[in-house]
Write an enzyme that holds these catalytic residues in place. Structure first.
Site, mmCIF file in Angstrom:
data_model
loop_
_atom_site.group_PDB
_atom_site.id
_atom_site.type_symbol
_atom_site.label_atom_id
_atom_site.label_comp_id
_atom_site.label_asym_id
_atom_site.label_seq_id
_atom_site.Cartn_x
_atom_site.Cartn_y
_atom_site.Cartn_z
ATOM 1 N N TYR A 26 25.304 18.991 -67.041
ATOM 2 C CA TYR A 26 26.260 19.345 -65.986
ATOM 3 C C TYR A 26 27.690 18.940 -66.386
ATOM 4 O O TYR A 26 28.639 19.676 -66.158
ATOM 5 C CB TYR A 26 25.885 18.688 -64.653
ATOM 6 C CG TYR A 26 26.973 18.884 -63.609
ATOM 7 C CD1 TYR A 26 27.305 20.161 -63.162
ATOM 8 C CD2 TYR A 26 27.694 17.795 -63.106
ATOM 9 C CE1 TYR A 26 28.326 20.354 -62.232
ATOM 10 C CE2 TYR A 26 28.706 17.982 -62.172
ATOM 11 C CZ TYR A 26 29.023 19.260 -61.739
ATOM 12 O OH TYR A 26 30.028 19.438 -60.825
ATOM 13 N N ARG A 54 33.956 24.760 -68.394
ATOM 14 C CA ARG A 54 34.616 25.521 -67.319
ATOM 15 C C ARG A 54 36.086 25.121 -67.219
ATOM 16 O O ARG A 54 36.974 25.972 -67.118
ATOM 17 C CB ARG A 54 33.883 25.259 -66.000
ATOM 18 C CG ARG A 54 34.523 25.900 -64.793
ATOM 19 C CD ARG A 54 33.688 25.720 -63.534
ATOM 20 N NE ARG A 54 33.409 24.328 -63.200
ATOM 21 C CZ ARG A 54 32.749 23.922 -62.132
ATOM 22 N NH1 ARG A 54 32.268 24.810 -61.268
ATOM 23 N NH2 ARG A 54 32.531 22.644 -61.902
ATOM 24 N N TYR A 82 38.313 14.262 -59.113
ATOM 25 C CA TYR A 82 37.316 13.209 -59.321
ATOM 26 C C TYR A 82 37.740 12.344 -60.506
ATOM 27 O O TYR A 82 38.210 12.864 -61.527
ATOM 28 C CB TYR A 82 35.949 13.828 -59.661
ATOM 29 C CG TYR A 82 35.112 14.302 -58.495
ATOM 30 C CD1 TYR A 82 35.449 14.033 -57.176
ATOM 31 C CD2 TYR A 82 33.930 15.010 -58.738
ATOM 32 C CE1 TYR A 82 34.641 14.482 -56.126
ATOM 33 C CE2 TYR A 82 33.121 15.454 -57.698
ATOM 34 C CZ TYR A 82 33.487 15.197 -56.394
ATOM 35 O OH TYR A 82 32.684 15.645 -55.378
ATOM 36 N N ARG A 91 36.569 22.975 -52.162
ATOM 37 C CA ARG A 91 35.467 22.730 -51.207
ATOM 38 C C ARG A 91 35.130 23.977 -50.401
ATOM 39 O O ARG A 91 33.995 24.161 -49.965
ATOM 40 C CB ARG A 91 35.861 21.610 -50.246
ATOM 41 C CG ARG A 91 36.095 20.283 -50.907
ATOM 42 C CD ARG A 91 34.803 19.660 -51.366
ATOM 43 N NE ARG A 91 35.045 18.459 -52.147
ATOM 44 C CZ ARG A 91 34.138 17.868 -52.893
ATOM 45 N NH1 ARG A 91 32.917 18.382 -52.996
ATOM 46 N NH2 ARG A 91 34.427 16.798 -53.576
ATOM 47 N N GLU A 111 21.723 19.597 -51.087
ATOM 48 C CA GLU A 111 23.061 20.176 -51.084
ATOM 49 C C GLU A 111 22.976 21.465 -50.268
ATOM 50 O O GLU A 111 21.949 22.146 -50.276
ATOM 51 C CB GLU A 111 23.474 20.463 -52.534
ATOM 52 C CG GLU A 111 24.846 21.073 -52.692
ATOM 53 C CD GLU A 111 25.277 21.150 -54.167
ATOM 54 O OE1 GLU A 111 25.171 20.138 -54.889
ATOM 55 O OE2 GLU A 111 25.684 22.236 -54.593
HETATM 56 C C1 3EB Z 1 30.098 17.631 -55.337
HETATM 57 O O1 3EB Z 1 30.588 17.708 -54.218
HETATM 58 C C2 3EB Z 1 28.674 18.042 -55.457
HETATM 59 O O2 3EB Z 1 30.604 21.743 -60.182
HETATM 60 O O3 3EB Z 1 30.925 23.677 -59.233
HETATM 61 C C3 3EB Z 1 29.091 21.011 -55.506
HETATM 62 C C4 3EB Z 1 29.621 22.281 -55.590
HETATM 63 C C5 3EB Z 1 29.008 20.234 -56.635
HETATM 64 C C6 3EB Z 1 30.085 22.771 -56.815
HETATM 65 C C7 3EB Z 1 30.541 22.501 -59.207
HETATM 66 C C8 3EB Z 1 29.490 20.720 -57.843
HETATM 67 C C9 3EB Z 1 30.023 21.980 -57.921
HETATM 68 O O4 3EB Z 1 30.724 17.228 -56.319
HETATM 69 C C10 3EB Z 1 28.407 18.872 -56.596
#
Ligand code: 3EB
Length: 350
Positions: A159, A166, A219, A232, A340
């Site tokens: 991941y 990406r 992050y 989001r 999720e």
């Molecule tokens: C998070 O909130 C959970 O890497 O595209 C959620 C939606 C998550 C998309 C991505 C990762 C992704 O970080 C993981």
């Protein structure tokens, strides 16, 4: 999913085609999918197959997700709009497009000779170039399904490699993007390599962030050498109607996973994150985005299928039993996360 509508042999949709209309999502049994004549104003953009089902070829892309319903059985997820659709193929991608939007799907089977980071950068680089060339440069929503997402390979979790590739593709091809990332989900399957399917448009959407969560693109480095490139949520306003795309939402507060090892609390926190995201979208666009039957669908990803009934009971307790929901067994991109939820809201009538 609770509502099972077996339409027999039915014509789904009659009447005239509208321009620039919302994208609709619905879940169907293989029988209902096969026995329906999809006709205006329901114009298929793609069908995503969750489970064992190999339909005969159609003009539109049919994608096997390599994810299984936690309830067993098979669901076909139909993505459609009401504007006329043109189908095509280019450079390994299957494409469906209207005057305003483009749906594309690509798959990269695991290649021994290239890292996952490099494979991801290739597929995203090719995709971003295709969108640019065709005149649909604005990514609205991406769905990413990665085989063995939590496995470490060449010293870095797959991941995290995916996030690296990406990020690099966006940096190389879309240096202008700044924080205009698409909504996204990224989950793990037991097979299938990397499958990426996306929705893009000629005109941009409006990204939405969750006030309870650090934006994923901010992050800190403890989650990997490159941050995840997604928003989001994303609001898209069409000429007629709108869409709210909800990214994969999990039990993360700030940037930290919460309630490690505690299923009920994780589901609760996930649902509350979903609620605050929808509320943030309402504040941004004041369009009314109800998580209600007929105007929203959800996908719930559950790491351990044994947890299906409990997760479903908690969701139904919060959102009722009428909402269209599919529960899929999937690996979540942080090993400690148990579930999720993502979804799409399309307010208004067809
Ligand atoms: C998070 O909130 C959970 O890497 O595209 C959620 C939606 C998550 C998309 C991505 C990762 C992704 O970080 C993981």
């Amino acid at each position: 999913m609770q509502k099972l509508v077996d339409t027999g042999t039915a014509k789904i949709g009659t009447g005239c085609a509208a321009k620039s209309a919302p994208v609709r999502f619905g879940y169907h049994t293989p029988e209902a999918y096969m026995n329906s004549e999809w006709c205006p104003p329901v114009q298929p953009l793609a069908a995503i197959i969750h489970g064992d089902f190999a339909p005969p070829a159609q003009p539109w892309p049919q994608i096997t997700s390599h994810l299984r319903p936690a309830s067993r059985g098979t669901w076909v997820e139909l993505v459609s709009t009401s504007a006329p659709v043109t189908y095509g193929r280019e450079g390994g991608f299957e494409i469906a497009s209207t005057e305003d939007l483009l749906f594309a799907v690509g798959r990269q089977e695991d290649a021994e000779t290239l890292s996952i980071a490099a494979q991801t950068e290739h597929i995203y680089g090719d995709l971003l170039q295709l969108l640019e060339r065709r005149g649909y440069p604005h990514l609205l929503r991406t769905w990413n399904i990665l085989q063995d997402i939590n496995r470490e390979q060449d010293g870095l979790e797959r991941y995290r490699q995916f996030c690296f590739g990406r990020y690099e593709a966006f940096a190389r091809c879309r240096g202008d993007l700044q924080e205009g990332y698409p909504a996204a989900s990224a989950v793990g399957a037991p097979s299938g390599g990397l499958c990426v399917y996306v929705l893009a448009a000629k005109a941009p959407g409006i990204a939405v962030e969750n006030p309870n969560q650090v934006s994923a693109y901010h992050y800190p480095a403890q989650y990997g050498p490159r941050s995840p490139s997604f928003a989001r949520g994303l609001i898209k306003i069409w000429n007629h109607g709108s869409n709210l795309f909800l990214s994969g939402t999990a039990s993360i507060t700030g940037h930290e996973s919460r309630h490690v090892g505690q299923l009920a609390q994780q589901v609760e926190n996930t649902l509350s994150n979903l609620g605050s995201l929808v509320a943030a979208a309402e504040r941004t666009a004041k369009l009314g985005f109800p998580l209600a039957p007929g105007t929203a669908v959800l996908k719930v990803y559950i790491r351990n299928p044994a947890n299906y009934l409990q997760v479903r009971a908690q969701l139904e307790n919060r959102l009722g039993t009428e909402l269209e929901v599919v529960y899929l067994q999937a690996y979540i991109c942080r090993a400690e996360l148990l579930c999720e939820i993502d979804g799409v809201v399309f307010p208004g009538k067809a």
